[in-house]
Structure formats: structure tokens, C-alpha cells
Design a protein around this motif. Structure first.
Motif, PDB file in Angstrom:
ATOM      1  N   THR A 197       4.247  -0.361  -6.997  1.00 16.43           N
ATOM      2  CA  THR A 197       5.580  -0.742  -6.522  1.00 16.43           C
ATOM      3  C   THR A 197       5.478  -1.429  -5.165  1.00 16.43           C
ATOM      4  OG1 THR A 197       6.672   1.028  -7.753  1.00 16.43           O
ATOM      5  CG2 THR A 197       7.866   0.126  -5.875  1.00 16.43           C
ATOM      6  N   ALA A 198       4.628  -0.909  -4.290  1.00 16.52           N
ATOM      7  CA  ALA A 198       4.433  -1.523  -2.972  1.00 16.52           C
ATOM      8  C   ALA A 198       3.900  -2.949  -3.107  1.00 16.52           C
ATOM      9  CB  ALA A 198       3.491  -0.675  -2.127  1.00 16.52           C
ATOM     10  N   GLU A 199       3.017  -3.173  -4.065  1.00 14.19           N
ATOM     11  CA  GLU A 199       2.488  -4.526  -4.294  1.00 14.19           C
ATOM     12  C   GLU A 199       3.593  -5.464  -4.778  1.00 14.19           C
ATOM     13  OE1 GLU A 199      -0.348  -5.710  -3.429  1.00 14.19           O
ATOM     14  OE2 GLU A 199      -1.749  -4.035  -3.371  1.00 14.19           O
ATOM     15  N   TRP A 200       4.466  -4.990  -5.664  1.00 20.47           N
ATOM     16  CA  TRP A 200       5.592  -5.808  -6.118  1.00 20.47           C
ATOM     17  C   TRP A 200       6.518  -6.133  -4.957  1.00 20.47           C
ATOM     18  CZ3 TRP A 200       6.445  -8.877  -9.982  1.00 20.47           C
ATOM     19  CH2 TRP A 200       5.771  -8.687 -11.196  1.00 20.47           C
ATOM     20  N   LEU A 201       6.798  -5.146  -4.106  1.00 18.50           N
ATOM     21  CA  LEU A 201       7.659  -5.381  -2.939  1.00 18.50           C
ATOM     22  C   LEU A 201       7.032  -6.424  -2.013  1.00 18.50           C
ATOM     23  CD1 LEU A 201       8.835  -1.737  -2.159  1.00 18.50           C
ATOM     24  CD2 LEU A 201      10.104  -3.548  -3.362  1.00 18.50           C
ATOM     25  N   ALA A 202       5.708  -6.384  -1.881  1.00 22.58           N
ATOM     26  CA  ALA A 202       5.007  -7.371  -1.055  1.00 22.58           C
ATOM     27  C   ALA A 202       5.129  -8.771  -1.659  1.00 22.58           C
ATOM     28  CB  ALA A 202       3.543  -6.974  -0.893  1.00 22.58           C
ATOM     29  N   LEU A 203       4.978  -8.890  -2.978  1.00 24.77           N
ATOM     30  CA  LEU A 203       5.121 -10.185  -3.642  1.00 24.77           C
ATOM     31  C   LEU A 203       6.546 -10.718  -3.477  1.00 24.77           C
ATOM     32  CD1 LEU A 203       4.276 -12.535  -5.431  1.00 24.77           C
ATOM     33  CD2 LEU A 203       4.666 -11.046  -7.419  1.00 24.77           C
ATOM     34  N   GLY A 259       9.638   4.450   1.924  1.00 17.12           N
ATOM     35  CA  GLY A 259       9.959   5.597   1.087  1.00 17.12           C
ATOM     36  C   GLY A 259       8.885   5.884   0.062  1.00 17.12           C
ATOM     37  N   PRO A 260       9.131   6.907  -0.741  1.00 18.62           N
ATOM     38  CA  PRO A 260       8.149   7.283  -1.752  1.00 18.62           C
ATOM     39  C   PRO A 260       8.074   6.235  -2.858  1.00 18.62           C
ATOM     40  CG  PRO A 260      10.140   8.591  -1.998  1.00 18.62           C
ATOM     41  CD  PRO A 260      10.310   7.764  -0.763  1.00 18.62           C
ATOM     42  N   GLY A 261       6.961   6.189  -3.509  1.00 15.73           N
ATOM     43  CA  GLY A 261       6.764   5.240  -4.604  1.00 15.73           C
ATOM     44  C   GLY A 261       5.311   5.225  -5.020  1.00 15.73           C
ATOM     45  N   THR A 262       4.903   4.123  -5.562  1.00 12.60           N
ATOM     46  CA  THR A 262       3.518   3.966  -6.010  1.00 12.60           C
ATOM     47  C   THR A 262       2.898   2.756  -5.318  1.00 12.60           C
ATOM     48  OG1 THR A 262       4.054   2.475  -7.845  1.00 12.60           O
ATOM     49  CG2 THR A 262       4.147   4.864  -8.298  1.00 12.60           C
ATOM     50  N   GLY A 290       0.819  -1.203   0.000  1.00 15.06           N
ATOM     51  CA  GLY A 290       0.000   0.000   0.000  1.00 15.06           C
ATOM     52  C   GLY A 290       0.854   1.254   0.000  1.00 15.06           C
ATOM     53  N   LEU A 291       0.196   2.345  -0.257  1.00 21.80           N
ATOM     54  CA  LEU A 291       0.844   3.646  -0.268  1.00 21.80           C
ATOM     55  C   LEU A 291       0.065   4.570   0.640  1.00 21.80           C
ATOM     56  CD1 LEU A 291       3.014   5.488  -1.513  1.00 21.80           C
ATOM     57  CD2 LEU A 291       1.380   6.037  -3.311  1.00 21.80           C
ATOM     58  N   ARG A 292       0.738   5.141   1.586  1.00 24.56           N
ATOM     59  CA  ARG A 292       0.148   6.078   2.543  1.00 24.56           C
ATOM     60  C   ARG A 292       0.916   7.382   2.477  1.00 24.56           C
ATOM     61  NH1 ARG A 292      -4.180   3.968   2.308  1.00 24.56           N
ATOM     62  NH2 ARG A 292      -4.326   1.835   2.962  1.00 24.56           N
ATOM     63  N   PRO A 293       0.422   8.422   3.120  1.00 24.39           N
ATOM     64  CA  PRO A 293       1.159   9.692   3.096  1.00 24.39           C
ATOM     65  C   PRO A 293       2.610   9.553   3.572  1.00 24.39           C
ATOM     66  CG  PRO A 293      -1.046  10.062   3.921  1.00 24.39           C
ATOM     67  CD  PRO A 293      -0.882   8.568   3.770  1.00 24.39           C
ATOM     68  N   GLY A 343       4.559   7.040   2.932  1.00 21.42           N
ATOM     69  CA  GLY A 343       5.318   6.228   1.982  1.00 21.42           C
ATOM     70  C   GLY A 343       4.721   4.851   1.790  1.00 21.42           C
ATOM     71  N   MET A 344       5.489   4.006   1.126  1.00 26.03           N
ATOM     72  CA  MET A 344       5.023   2.659   0.824  1.00 26.03           C
ATOM     73  C   MET A 344       5.132   1.761   2.052  1.00 26.03           C
ATOM     74  SD  MET A 344       6.701   1.929  -2.933  1.00 26.03           S
ATOM     75  CE  MET A 344       8.373   2.198  -2.337  1.00 26.03           C
ATOM     76  N   GLU A 345       4.296   0.715   2.051  1.00 30.71           N
ATOM     77  CA  GLU A 345       4.283  -0.274   3.118  1.00 30.71           C
ATOM     78  C   GLU A 345       3.805  -1.587   2.534  1.00 30.71           C
ATOM     79  OE1 GLU A 345       1.496   1.228   5.998  1.00 30.71           O
ATOM     80  OE2 GLU A 345      -0.212   0.893   4.704  1.00 30.71           O
ATOM     81  N   TYR A 346       4.078  -2.676   3.253  1.00 37.82           N
ATOM     82  CA  TYR A 346       3.518  -3.958   2.840  1.00 37.82           C
ATOM     83  C   TYR A 346       3.344  -4.862   4.045  1.00 37.82           C
ATOM     84  CZ  TYR A 346       8.193  -6.186   2.909  1.00 37.82           C
ATOM     85  OH  TYR A 346       9.422  -6.678   3.279  1.00 37.82           O
ATOM     86  N   ALA A 347       2.544  -5.899   3.843  1.00 37.14           N
ATOM     87  CA  ALA A 347       2.345  -6.928   4.865  1.00 37.14           C
ATOM     88  C   ALA A 347       2.396  -8.291   4.188  1.00 37.14           C
ATOM     89  CB  ALA A 347       1.014  -6.750   5.579  1.00 37.14           C
ATOM     90  N   VAL A 348       2.934  -9.259   4.917  1.00 36.74           N
ATOM     91  CA  VAL A 348       2.949 -10.657   4.503  1.00 36.74           C
ATOM     92  C   VAL A 348       2.427 -11.454   5.694  1.00 36.74           C
ATOM     93  CG1 VAL A 348       4.399 -12.616   3.862  1.00 36.74           C
ATOM     94  CG2 VAL A 348       4.891 -10.346   2.924  1.00 36.74           C
ATOM     95  N   VAL A 349       1.466 -12.324   5.441  1.00 35.53           N
ATOM     96  CA  VAL A 349       0.932 -13.186   6.495  1.00 35.53           C
ATOM     97  C   VAL A 349       1.229 -14.628   6.118  1.00 35.53           C
ATOM     98  CG1 VAL A 349      -1.137 -13.971   7.709  1.00 35.53           C
ATOM     99  CG2 VAL A 349      -0.888 -11.543   7.122  1.00 35.53           C
ATOM    100  N   ILE A 350       1.978 -15.291   7.008  1.00 36.35           N
ATOM    101  CA  ILE A 350       2.343 -16.689   6.800  1.00 36.35           C
ATOM    102  C   ILE A 350       2.154 -17.422   8.126  1.00 36.35           C
ATOM    103  CG2 ILE A 350       4.775 -16.113   7.148  1.00 36.35           C
ATOM    104  CD1 ILE A 350       5.480 -18.489   5.327  1.00 36.35           C
ATOM    105  N   GLY A 351       1.451 -18.514   8.079  1.00 40.84           N
ATOM    106  CA  GLY A 351       1.208 -19.297   9.289  1.00 40.84           C
ATOM    107  C   GLY A 351       0.478 -18.518  10.371  1.00 40.84           C
ATOM    108  N   GLY A 352      -0.375 -17.592   9.968  1.00 40.74           N
ATOM    109  CA  GLY A 352      -1.144 -16.802  10.929  1.00 40.74           C
ATOM    110  C   GLY A 352      -0.385 -15.640  11.545  1.00 40.74           C
ATOM    111  N   HIS A 353       0.859 -15.446  11.158  1.00 39.75           N
ATOM    112  CA  HIS A 353       1.671 -14.355  11.698  1.00 39.75           C
ATOM    113  C   HIS A 353       1.894 -13.284  10.631  1.00 39.75           C
ATOM    114  CE1 HIS A 353       2.502 -16.671  15.292  1.00 39.75           C
ATOM    115  NE2 HIS A 353       2.744 -17.703  14.505  1.00 39.75           N
ATOM    116  N   ALA A 354       1.624 -12.038  11.003  1.00 46.95           N
ATOM    117  CA  ALA A 354       1.769 -10.925  10.067  1.00 46.95           C
ATOM    118  C   ALA A 354       3.113 -10.240  10.248  1.00 46.95           C
ATOM    119  CB  ALA A 354       0.650  -9.914  10.278  1.00 46.95           C
ATOM    120  N   ARG A 355       3.763  -9.982   9.150  1.00 44.14           N
ATOM    121  CA  ARG A 355       4.981  -9.167   9.135  1.00 44.14           C
ATOM    122  C   ARG A 355       4.638  -7.902   8.362  1.00 44.14           C
ATOM    123  NH1 ARG A 355      10.154  -9.349   5.625  1.00 44.14           N
ATOM    124  NH2 ARG A 355      11.417  -7.818   6.742  1.00 44.14           N
ATOM    125  N   ILE A 356       4.685  -6.772   9.043  1.00 46.21           N
ATOM    126  CA  ILE A 356       4.342  -5.490   8.431  1.00 46.21           C
ATOM    127  C   ILE A 356       5.604  -4.639   8.358  1.00 46.21           C
ATOM    128  CG2 ILE A 356       2.966  -3.388   8.671  1.00 46.21           C
ATOM    129  CD1 ILE A 356       0.861  -5.161  10.107  1.00 46.21           C
TER     130      ILE A 356
END
Length: 119
Positions: free
Chosen positions: A37-43, A31-34, A8-11, A13-26
């Protein structure tokens, strides 16, 4: 194993989350981006998580239809995201890695990002 990812993109900057085995890593403050780009970083992060967990079979689930379509070769990767695609395509990964689109309401990583913003 199912691994959920969302960027995602927030004021701030970019952020992402990955959830594996019920545990979230946020991860925030990327930094700035789109949002794309944030979705690619998450993948990329989800693929790395699958490899690091030593999985032999993993299903990556994300709600960015464009990224899923680009990564699976269904549509052309635009020049702006070719470097992300190249990085993702050269990552070590489980032999049984699969990638699928899911609705936003089903994406546990997106839900985790939303909930963490409300804290």
C-alpha cells in the motif's frame, strides 16, 4: 525528467518518498497498512508531482516490481489494491508519462528514506 518513488512500512506506520529535480519529499505517519500500500501511495504521489510540475515528459522510477507490473498492466491487480490502481489510473498526468522498475540501490527515493531514518 526522472521522478523516483518509494514506499515503506515501519513500526510507526507507512511512509513514502518522492524525488524530483534532486529534491526529496518524504511523508511519514501515514497510518497502519502494508508495504505494498505504501508503494502505491508513493506511485500516486509521484504521478501527482509530475502533473503539478507541469511536465510534458516524465519517467517514474520505482523499486516495487509488483506495483510497476500491476500499474503497467503486465499482471493482474489484486483486489486489495484495486482502489489504489483506480485512483492512480484516473489521475491527470503528463502525456509522455512512463513507468519503470529499477533496482533498490538505484532508487534515489529509497536512499532518501533510508538516510532520513538515520538522522
Amino acid at each position: 525528467m526522472k521522478i523516483f518513488f518509494d514506499g515503506g512500512l515501519r513500526p510507526g506506520g507507512m511512509e513514502y518518498a518522492v524525488v524530483i529535480g534532486g529534491h526529496a519529499r518524504i511523508v511519514r505517519d501515514l497510518g497502519p497498512g502494508t508495504s505494498m500500500t505504501a508503494e502505491w501511495l508513493a506511485l500516486i504521489a509521484a504521478t501527482q508531482a509530475a502533473h503539478e510540475a507541469g511536465l510534458t515528459d516524465a519517467l517514474l522510477l520505482g523499486d516495487a516490481a509488483a506495483v510497476v507490473a500491476q500499474a503497467t498492466g503486465k499482471v493482474r491487480v489484486p483486489p486489495a489494491h484495486l482502489s489504489h490502481f483506480m485512483e492512480w489510473s484516473t489521475l491527470p498526468r503528463p502525456t509522455g508519462l512512463r513507468l519503470r522498475y529499477i533496482k533498490r540501490t538505484q532508487n534515489l527515493a529509497g536512499i532518501a528514506l533510508e538516510r532520513s531514518r538515520k538522522k
